[in-house]
Every structure is written in C-alpha cells, then in structure tokens.
Design a protein around this motif. Structure first.
Motif, mmCIF file in Angstrom:
data_model
loop_
_atom_site.group_PDB
_atom_site.id
_atom_site.type_symbol
_atom_site.label_atom_id
_atom_site.label_comp_id
_atom_site.label_asym_id
_atom_site.label_seq_id
_atom_site.Cartn_x
_atom_site.Cartn_y
_atom_site.Cartn_z
ATOM 1 N N ALA A 42 -12.176 9.032 -0.989
ATOM 2 C CA ALA A 42 -10.794 8.280 -1.661
ATOM 3 C C ALA A 42 -11.101 8.509 -3.478
ATOM 4 N N LYS B 123 -7.468 4.890 2.464
ATOM 5 C CA LYS B 123 -7.665 3.197 1.813
ATOM 6 C C LYS B 123 -7.639 2.821 3.403
ATOM 7 N N LEU C 227 0.916 -0.799 -0.035
ATOM 8 C CA LEU C 227 -0.163 -0.336 -0.255
ATOM 9 C C LEU C 227 0.821 1.535 -0.251
#
Length: 187
Positions: free
Chosen positions: A126, A138, A9
C-alpha cells in the motif's frame, strides 16, 4: 453506508492515480515463478505495471485480460523489448503458486515477459503503491477484497513512470503501443 464508503475510496483512488510521474524506488520481490525480481533487473527495459490480486471478484480479471490483449497487439507488431509487472495487493493469499495458477487461466502470448510479484506485506505494498505510482491500496473492511486503482503504468528503462492509462475500461491500446515504441526507439 457501504456504498458511500466505496464512493469515497474510489474518488481517492482516481485522485491519486491522476497525479504526476515519479521514479520507482528500489525493490526486490518474488515473482510467480518463485524467482527474485528487482528494479535493477528491470532497468534497461520498459515495462507495463499494474496492481491486482488473484481472488479479485471485480476489476482484476478484466485488467489481466486487457494486459494479455495488449501483449497480443505488441507481439503482432513485432514489439518485443518490454516486461509486464503486476504487484499483488493481497500478498498473504497470493503465493507464487497461486499467481502462476491465476495467470494460466489467461491466453498470454508470452508468459516469460510477465512478473506477478509478491513477497511483502499488504501495508508495505500500500505504501509502495502510494509513494511510487500515486495509487491507492486499501482492504475492504466488509469483505476479503482489496480496493485498488485500475491504472496501467508505463515505466521507462530508468525506472520512471512515463505514462499512466485506464486499465479497466476504454484501455487506450494504440496509445500504449505508440508510447512503448517511443521508449524503445528512444523518442
């Protein structure tokens, strides 16, 4: 496994943050004073933007501290024609009152220039972050934290992202001041 997930991520966040500038789409959200703030309200004034949330346990406190420090530098040099806009990435928790309490913990030279925004869903912010700032938001599935980029964005008077900077470590304060001054002076 959690460490691998985090690294993947983080890599995506860095990749998206490195992408080019874009024009911000119209929005109207609620700030920490309970007042509506729209893109139209911000037009005509350059603004520093970022993403944060009040119960963040990692990057948000230093980022907010860094923004406060940037504002101190701007004030010391007499630069006054700007705003600071922080979009909450945890809008369910971040009510105007919660954000007002959060900001009160920092030594902010001029709170009137700040707008900590909420009033949307987490999926909406988002998408907004991705589409307008090439930034990533996220939920961490293993905690109450939200993974998000750590950039500061300088948005010009017309609502276009002109520059982005590291907002967490090695914040280029002098560069931000010069870029902001350039926008104000029309350079």
């Amino acid at each position: 496994m959690r460490y691998t997930y985090f690294l993947a991520l983080l890599s995506l966040v860095l990749l998206l943050t490195a992408c080019g500038s874009s024009t911000i789409e119209d929005f109207s959200y609620t700030d920490h004073r309970g007042e509506p703030v729209s893109l139209e309200d911000l037009k005509g004034t350059p603004w520093l933007a970022t993403f944060m949330f009040t119960n963040c346990e990692t990057v948000c406190p230093p980022m907010t501290f860094n923004l406060s420090g940037i504002q101190e530098e701007l004030e010391a040099e007499g630069i006054e024609d700007y705003k600071i806009v922080a979009f909450s990435v945890d809008p369910t928790v971040d009510t105007p009152e919660t954000m007002q309490d959060y900001l009160a913990k920092y030594s902010v030279p001029d709170e009137s220039k700040w707008h900590l925004l909420t009033g949307y869903t987490q999926p909406e912010i988002a998408e907004f972050a991705k589409d307008n700032f090439s930034s990533f938001v996220k939920n961490d599935p293993e905690s109450d934290q939200v993974i998000h980029g750590t950039a500061f964005y300088l948005v010009d008077q017309e609502g276009t992202v002109a520059h982005n900077y590291d907002g967490f470590e090695d914040v280029p304060v002098e560069e931000i001041k010069e870029d902001l001054r350039g926008l104000i002076e029309g350079k």
